[in-house]
Design an enzyme around this catalytic site. Structure first.
Site, PDB file in Angstrom:
ATOM      1  N   ASP A  74       0.827  -1.213   0.000  1.00 28.48           N
ATOM      2  CA  ASP A  74       0.000   0.000   0.000  1.00 28.48           C
ATOM      3  C   ASP A  74       0.860   1.262   0.000  1.00 28.48           C
ATOM      4  OD1 ASP A  74      -2.286   1.495   0.060  1.00 28.48           O
ATOM      5  OD2 ASP A  74      -2.632   1.282   2.209  1.00 28.48           O
ATOM      6  N   HIS A 112       2.872   2.995  -8.924  1.00 27.95           N
ATOM      7  CA  HIS A 112       2.665   1.555  -9.150  1.00 27.95           C
ATOM      8  C   HIS A 112       3.897   0.939  -9.823  1.00 27.95           C
ATOM      9  CE1 HIS A 112      -1.346   1.906  -7.716  1.00 27.95           C
ATOM     10  NE2 HIS A 112      -1.809   2.582  -8.739  1.00 27.95           N
ATOM     11  N   ASN A 148     -10.820  -2.732  -6.034  1.00 28.16           N
ATOM     12  CA  ASN A 148     -10.003  -1.836  -6.865  1.00 28.16           C
ATOM     13  C   ASN A 148     -10.635  -1.508  -8.227  1.00 28.16           C
ATOM     14  OD1 ASN A 148      -6.782  -3.080  -5.645  1.00 28.16           O
ATOM     15  ND2 ASN A 148      -7.965  -1.308  -4.988  1.00 28.16           N
TER      16      ASN A 148
END
Ligand code: FPP
Length: 248
Positions: free
Chosen positions: A28, A45, A76
């Site tokens: 996270d 990411h 998500n």
């Protein structure tokens, strides 16, 4: 520059006879990492993927039996389409870049979650990686994709009811051990250690059935800044815990 001697010092503190068999990580903080650098979330990411590479390699070298990484949850899908597309692209590029190394290092890839609705390219690359690593006998790498703990329990109940209909299971004998074999993590030990970076202190629908006696380790570090030494710190801390599993 990263101080490698620090890693070595921490490594010396690990008791290799008391390693957690199964480590699970909620990766996270990618978005916040990017935001702090005034970059689009995609960059967070992408940097997060590099940490996946580091942590898979470090865990496999340590001799961890099973590593589970939470990469995409059932929730998500609520994110903007553009972000979902970039996560799929990163998944494909991870496999293309790393598959050879996974095979070389004897890592077996499993997916926990349901990828049947993933874009064709992402799905076929994942299936190829599962196929090419299926006979590997080293670390089990579970990547959680379109995964939710509640969905997994329902998936398990459906599987169980199917076996019941086929007369394969006697409900009177059902216990938690038998039920666990209807889940995605069939045959694997429950996580001993769950790591969540980024300062959030919640479970986010992750491995709800399997974490009954898991030790939690939280850190404020954002996932793209998570390093091997953080993994070692978590393991060292875990090894100091007194696990009683409800006993004395
Ligand atoms: C959570 O951070 C992270 C994700 C939803 C995606 C995790 C994906 C990766 C680490 C990339 C690649 C993975 C693999 C397996 C190749 P967030 O975006 O919710 O961060 P925020 O809370 O700071 O916004």
């Amino acid at each position: 520059m990263k101080d490698k001697s620090y890693d070595t010092d921490l490594l010396k503190l690990i008791d290799f006879k008391k390693l957690p068999k199964h480590i699970a990580i909620i990766m996270d903080g990618n978005g916040r990492w990017a935001k702090r650098k005034f970059l689009p979330r995609y960059f967070g990411h992408q940097e997060g993927m590099k940490r996946v590479i580091d942590i898979v390699s470090a865990s496999s070298k340590l001799g961890i039996d099973c590593l589970t990484l939470y990469a995409f949850s059932t929730e998500n899908w609520k994110r903007p389409e553009e972000e979902i597309e970039s996560l799929m692209k990163i998944l494909v590029s991870y496999i293309r870049k790393e598959l050879e190394k996974l095979v070389e290092n004897n890592v077996k890839l499993n997916i926990i979650g349901d990828i049947s609705n993933f874009p064709t390219l992402a799905r076929t690359e994942v299936e190829r990686a599962i196929f090419e690593t299926e006979n590997n006998t080293g670390m089990n790498l579970n990547i959680a994709l379109n995964y939710g703990g509640r969905d997994e329990i329902i998936y398990g109940i459906k599987n169980l009811l199917n076996d019941y209909k086929l007369g394969k299971i006697n409900i009177d004998n059902l216990n938690s051990e038998i039920f666990s074999n209807y889940l995605y993590t069939k045959g694997q030990p429950d996580p001993d250690l769950l790591i969540r970076p980024s300062g959030e202190l919640r479970i986010s629908n992750f491995m709800l059935y399997q974490i009954a006696y898991t030790e939690f380790w939280f850190s404020d570090v954002l996932w793209p800044d998570f390093s091997e030494d953080k993994l070692y710190e978590a393991i060292i801390d875990f090894q100091k815990r007194n696990r009683r599993f409800g006993g004395l």
